[in-house]
Design a protein around this motif. Sequence first.
Motif, PDB file in Angstrom:
ATOM      1  N   ARG A 459     -39.588 -19.281 -34.039  1.00 38.34           N
ATOM      2  CA  ARG A 459     -40.224 -18.333 -33.128  1.00 38.34           C
ATOM      3  C   ARG A 459     -41.569 -17.919 -33.694  1.00 38.34           C
ATOM      4  NH1 ARG A 459     -34.438 -15.834 -33.358  1.00 38.34           N
ATOM      5  NH2 ARG A 459     -34.342 -17.696 -34.668  1.00 38.34           N
ATOM      6  N   PHE A 460     -42.556 -17.722 -32.805  1.00 42.27           N
ATOM      7  CA  PHE A 460     -43.914 -17.396 -33.205  1.00 42.27           C
ATOM      8  C   PHE A 460     -44.429 -16.231 -32.369  1.00 42.27           C
ATOM      9  CE2 PHE A 460     -43.130 -21.830 -34.038  1.00 42.27           C
ATOM     10  CZ  PHE A 460     -43.718 -22.078 -35.269  1.00 42.27           C
ATOM     11  N   LEU A 461     -45.343 -15.471 -32.939  1.00 42.86           N
ATOM     12  CA  LEU A 461     -46.051 -14.428 -32.208  1.00 42.86           C
ATOM     13  C   LEU A 461     -47.531 -14.755 -32.256  1.00 42.86           C
ATOM     14  CD1 LEU A 461     -44.106 -11.240 -33.206  1.00 42.86           C
ATOM     15  CD2 LEU A 461     -44.905 -11.715 -30.911  1.00 42.86           C
ATOM     16  N   LEU A 462     -48.116 -15.044 -31.108  1.00 40.48           N
ATOM     17  CA  LEU A 462     -49.532 -15.400 -31.022  1.00 40.48           C
ATOM     18  C   LEU A 462     -49.976 -15.281 -29.577  1.00 40.48           C
ATOM     19  CD1 LEU A 462     -49.850 -19.282 -31.434  1.00 40.48           C
ATOM     20  CD2 LEU A 462     -47.883 -18.099 -30.506  1.00 40.48           C
ATOM     21  N   GLY A 463     -51.278 -15.252 -29.375  1.00 43.60           N
ATOM     22  CA  GLY A 463     -51.792 -15.144 -28.018  1.00 43.60           C
ATOM     23  C   GLY A 463     -51.836 -16.498 -27.336  1.00 43.60           C
ATOM     24  N   LEU A 515     -44.479 -26.665 -34.219  1.00 43.39           N
ATOM     25  CA  LEU A 515     -45.417 -25.592 -34.510  1.00 43.39           C
ATOM     26  C   LEU A 515     -46.408 -25.477 -33.368  1.00 43.39           C
ATOM     27  CD1 LEU A 515     -48.174 -27.266 -35.585  1.00 43.39           C
ATOM     28  CD2 LEU A 515     -46.686 -27.608 -37.537  1.00 43.39           C
ATOM     29  N   LEU A 516     -47.322 -24.503 -33.484  1.00 42.68           N
ATOM     30  CA  LEU A 516     -48.360 -24.314 -32.473  1.00 42.68           C
ATOM     31  C   LEU A 516     -49.713 -24.385 -33.146  1.00 42.68           C
ATOM     32  CD1 LEU A 516     -45.912 -22.017 -31.385  1.00 42.68           C
ATOM     33  CD2 LEU A 516     -47.325 -22.588 -29.415  1.00 42.68           C
ATOM     34  N   ALA A 517     -50.637 -25.120 -32.547  1.00 44.04           N
ATOM     35  CA  ALA A 517     -51.986 -25.276 -33.073  1.00 44.04           C
ATOM     36  C   ALA A 517     -52.909 -25.693 -31.940  1.00 44.04           C
ATOM     37  CB  ALA A 517     -52.017 -26.330 -34.191  1.00 44.04           C
ATOM     38  N   ASP A 518     -54.155 -25.312 -32.031  1.00 42.01           N
ATOM     39  CA  ASP A 518     -55.142 -25.705 -31.024  1.00 42.01           C
ATOM     40  C   ASP A 518     -55.647 -27.102 -31.358  1.00 42.01           C
ATOM     41  OD1 ASP A 518     -57.150 -25.959 -29.186  1.00 42.01           O
ATOM     42  OD2 ASP A 518     -58.453 -24.425 -30.051  1.00 42.01           O
ATOM     43  N   VAL A 519     -55.072 -28.113 -30.724  1.00 37.57           N
ATOM     44  CA  VAL A 519     -55.439 -29.493 -31.041  1.00 37.57           C
ATOM     45  C   VAL A 519     -56.605 -29.994 -30.194  1.00 37.57           C
ATOM     46  CG1 VAL A 519     -53.113 -30.051 -31.816  1.00 37.57           C
ATOM     47  CG2 VAL A 519     -53.751 -30.498 -29.454  1.00 37.57           C
ATOM     48  N   THR A 520     -56.965 -29.275 -29.135  1.00 38.49           N
ATOM     49  CA  THR A 520     -58.028 -29.735 -28.242  1.00 38.49           C
ATOM     50  C   THR A 520     -59.328 -28.975 -28.408  1.00 38.49           C
ATOM     51  OG1 THR A 520     -57.242 -28.236 -26.503  1.00 38.49           O
ATOM     52  CG2 THR A 520     -56.371 -30.487 -26.504  1.00 38.49           C
ATOM     53  N   GLY A 521     -59.309 -27.855 -29.153  1.00 39.65           N
ATOM     54  CA  GLY A 521     -60.525 -27.088 -29.363  1.00 39.65           C
ATOM     55  C   GLY A 521     -60.911 -26.188 -28.208  1.00 39.65           C
ATOM     56  N   GLY A 523     -59.461 -23.276 -27.612  1.00 36.07           N
ATOM     57  CA  GLY A 523     -59.137 -21.909 -27.956  1.00 36.07           C
ATOM     58  C   GLY A 523     -57.713 -21.494 -27.657  1.00 36.07           C
ATOM     59  N   ASN A 524     -56.911 -22.365 -27.057  1.00 29.17           N
ATOM     60  CA  ASN A 524     -55.526 -22.040 -26.715  1.00 29.17           C
ATOM     61  C   ASN A 524     -54.567 -22.832 -27.603  1.00 29.17           C
ATOM     62  OD1 ASN A 524     -56.144 -20.293 -24.478  1.00 29.17           O
ATOM     63  ND2 ASN A 524     -56.636 -22.129 -23.285  1.00 29.17           N
ATOM     64  N   PRO A 525     -53.475 -22.196 -28.056  1.00 27.85           N
ATOM     65  CA  PRO A 525     -52.529 -22.917 -28.917  1.00 27.85           C
ATOM     66  C   PRO A 525     -51.697 -23.906 -28.118  1.00 27.85           C
ATOM     67  CG  PRO A 525     -51.713 -20.716 -28.450  1.00 27.85           C
ATOM     68  CD  PRO A 525     -53.083 -20.796 -27.833  1.00 27.85           C
ATOM     69  N   ASP A 526     -51.627 -25.127 -28.609  1.00 23.41           N
ATOM     70  CA  ASP A 526     -50.809 -26.174 -28.017  1.00 23.41           C
ATOM     71  C   ASP A 526     -49.542 -26.347 -28.852  1.00 23.41           C
ATOM     72  OD1 ASP A 526     -52.995 -26.983 -26.144  1.00 23.41           O
ATOM     73  OD2 ASP A 526     -53.969 -27.554 -28.008  1.00 23.41           O
ATOM     74  N   ILE A 527     -48.542 -26.979 -28.271  1.00 18.67           N
ATOM     75  CA  ILE A 527     -47.304 -27.269 -28.992  1.00 18.67           C
ATOM     76  C   ILE A 527     -47.440 -28.622 -29.672  1.00 18.67           C
ATOM     77  CG2 ILE A 527     -44.836 -27.740 -28.763  1.00 18.67           C
ATOM     78  CD1 ILE A 527     -44.875 -25.854 -26.331  1.00 18.67           C
ATOM     79  N   VAL A 528     -47.120 -28.656 -30.951  1.00 21.36           N
ATOM     80  CA  VAL A 528     -47.136 -29.896 -31.725  1.00 21.36           C
ATOM     81  C   VAL A 528     -45.744 -30.103 -32.305  1.00 21.36           C
ATOM     82  CG1 VAL A 528     -48.198 -31.182 -33.606  1.00 21.36           C
ATOM     83  CG2 VAL A 528     -49.554 -29.499 -32.320  1.00 21.36           C
ATOM     84  N   GLY A 529     -45.133 -31.234 -31.975  1.00 24.68           N
ATOM     85  CA  GLY A 529     -43.806 -31.528 -32.479  1.00 24.68           C
ATOM     86  C   GLY A 529     -43.765 -32.866 -33.198  1.00 24.68           C
ATOM     87  N   SER A 540     -51.538 -26.500 -23.814  1.00 25.98           N
ATOM     88  CA  SER A 540     -51.457 -25.191 -23.173  1.00 25.98           C
ATOM     89  C   SER A 540     -52.291 -25.178 -21.901  1.00 25.98           C
ATOM     90  CB  SER A 540     -51.968 -24.114 -24.139  1.00 25.98           C
ATOM     91  OG  SER A 540     -52.117 -22.880 -23.476  1.00 25.98           O
ATOM     92  N   ARG A 541     -51.754 -24.522 -20.882  1.00 24.58           N
ATOM     93  CA  ARG A 541     -52.506 -24.337 -19.642  1.00 24.58           C
ATOM     94  C   ARG A 541     -53.347 -23.061 -19.685  1.00 24.58           C
ATOM     95  NH1 ARG A 541     -47.324 -25.939 -16.919  1.00 24.58           N
ATOM     96  NH2 ARG A 541     -47.593 -28.061 -16.130  1.00 24.58           N
ATOM     97  N   GLY A 542     -53.216 -22.293 -20.765  1.00 28.83           N
ATOM     98  CA  GLY A 542     -53.982 -21.066 -20.897  1.00 28.83           C
ATOM     99  C   GLY A 542     -53.381 -19.876 -20.191  1.00 28.83           C
ATOM    100  N   ASP A 543     -52.154 -20.008 -19.674  1.00 33.03           N
ATOM    101  CA  ASP A 543     -51.513 -18.911 -18.951  1.00 33.03           C
ATOM    102  C   ASP A 543     -50.096 -18.655 -19.453  1.00 33.03           C
ATOM    103  OD1 ASP A 543     -50.228 -21.168 -18.058  1.00 33.03           O
ATOM    104  OD2 ASP A 543     -50.566 -20.805 -15.929  1.00 33.03           O
ATOM    105  N   GLY A 544     -49.798 -19.136 -20.667  1.00 29.47           N
ATOM    106  CA  GLY A 544     -48.456 -18.970 -21.209  1.00 29.47           C
ATOM    107  C   GLY A 544     -47.507 -20.085 -20.863  1.00 29.47           C
ATOM    108  N   THR A 545     -47.987 -21.133 -20.178  1.00 29.78           N
ATOM    109  CA  THR A 545     -47.163 -22.302 -19.880  1.00 29.78           C
ATOM    110  C   THR A 545     -47.803 -23.537 -20.503  1.00 29.78           C
ATOM    111  OG1 THR A 545     -48.261 -22.801 -17.771  1.00 29.78           O
ATOM    112  CG2 THR A 545     -46.410 -21.255 -17.717  1.00 29.78           C
ATOM    113  N   PHE A 546     -47.053 -24.644 -20.501  1.00 32.32           N
ATOM    114  CA  PHE A 546     -47.495 -25.858 -21.188  1.00 32.32           C
ATOM    115  C   PHE A 546     -47.214 -27.077 -20.328  1.00 32.32           C
ATOM    116  CE2 PHE A 546     -46.456 -22.662 -24.309  1.00 32.32           C
ATOM    117  CZ  PHE A 546     -47.498 -22.728 -25.215  1.00 32.32           C
TER     118      PHE A 546
END
Length: 606
Positions: A459-463, A515-521, A523-529, A540-546
Amino acid sequence: MPVPAEELKLEIVNAATGKTLGAKATPGVDGVLVVRDHPDDGPSPERWQLTPAAQDEQAYVIRNADSGKVLDNAAANGGVRQWNAAGTKGQQWHVVPVEGEAGLYFIEGAADGTVLDLDEPGEDDTRIVLRAYDESAESQRWRFVPAEPERTSDPVLRWSSLSHWNGRRSWRLAPSTALRPVPGATPSFSDMLLVLERFGSDQDAGGWKGEGAVRSPDGQPSWWAGPGARFLADTTGAGRQDIVGIKPAKGAVTSAGRGDGTFDDEERVLHAPAPSPSPADLWTLADTTGGGRPGVVVLAADGVRVSSQDEGGAFAPAGGELVLKAFGHGKQAGGWVAEKHPRFLADTTGDGRLDIVGFHDDGVRVSLQDEEGKFAPLADEPVLPAFGHDEAAGGWLADKHPRFLVDTTGDGRLDIVGFHDDGVWVSLQDEEGAFAEPLYVLDDFGVDQGWSSVEEHPRFLLGTVDGGALDIVGFGPQGVVVSRGRGDGTFEPAKLVLNDFGHAQGWTGGKHLRLLADVTGDGNPDIVGFGDEGVWVSHSRGDGTFEQAQLVCRGFGYHEDAGGWRVDRHPRFVTDITGDGRVDIVGFGGPGVYVARNLFRRFRTR
């Protein structure tokens, strides 16, 4: 399981029978719905989507994902049908969790409060009807099962031999079980490249073992490292990632990054240990004063030891200066045990200096750092008699109950967020630095809802939204779950936003990193597995969904075709090692250090 987001397609399964909601085997014009079995060789079960109703924020329209028809309560004899959408109250439904039963729901009509039930629970193809709520009726309980993820990848073609009647042999290209990225995968990563024949688990590469690595139990991207741990850190303050390893008897050793995706062949001692180091000592690198140069911080037997770095890059004294007789694993320093007592370096007050926070048996302990760089002694009593290991302080277990130090309100002070058996608890910090009595804010993300451990369900806490409050993102039993933060220390109800990266899709803590990281640059965190076949990314779609996952690199995965990487032996990181603003993939494999460069989609390699 939380209510799924409207983008997800699901099967709706009756808890009493295990059968799926849908039309009859031979559908009629009346649209009547039943529950029935679906043989493997027959048509697939109907899939549904839950769309929030425009007139009622608490209600949903349950729509057939293929036909577009919706669940409607106007069928004859109290039955339920699928019908053309009309926007009426009879086509709106409340999804009500069953108390004490994780993942089970009542589907309640918004018009009259009756709930979906089975006409004849023991019969095949029994009709769906509406009845008054009955707490003891298992036939009124329903489970949402997400459809299989729609991942994007290409099969790898390999030469396969063919035998002929006359004894001759020929070859043809045939698909294999291995996968590779599609040409349009974003971002594009290079193949794995062995850049340094050191720091590997093979004997020729140093025989490194990772049992000394202790990732922060809250899932945050900081490390306390023990003997055998390897990680990446900026050792000089120059903004460049170097390799750091904790070597028994030698202490912290490093290979400097060159800024081009490679590292120096020389392995030099960064910081020597104390004369008699303990295997239980934990290390990290951190700029404790805000001066721009990281120091070595050690949780030793006698307490916290810090070695600052001078302008020439030297660390003195050897073994570090004892700055606080607390937070150590020896009895004289409080008897803090890594498996029971999480400890953090964090700027709790917003003054630019790192403080020390720990969760002991009796609750939360804090040592603030003053303007002169001195750490305050611990008070006789905890600053908050909660979030601790003992039952009197809540019975928080490090392997089951992650705890975070984050700013949930935007006031610059860190609050405590913890995930216990029953859900999420928050303690806000006020302007005086005092932590309030914990408040129960969300009945999800806890053991009782199926989140069994920190390892299985990170679990993570981030914007997740640019400029928004901190959200909760977790990898749960059914997939990725998000609860949007309100900016006041509370959170909106959790939603299942992606049918992937969860236990139901085959992801386990013992095999896979997530984990979560911005792989596209952007500014939004993407999911990396790091999965079986390689590295998967959900943008990330930038609205809390992926979005659905794409395979972006065929290395660093669990299967032998993807390198045979193991969680307990092969640490992997997503970080920028070239300074170009895009994250790369770095892994410590058997022969040494591997890198897959982020290619910006300018060109591709295989």
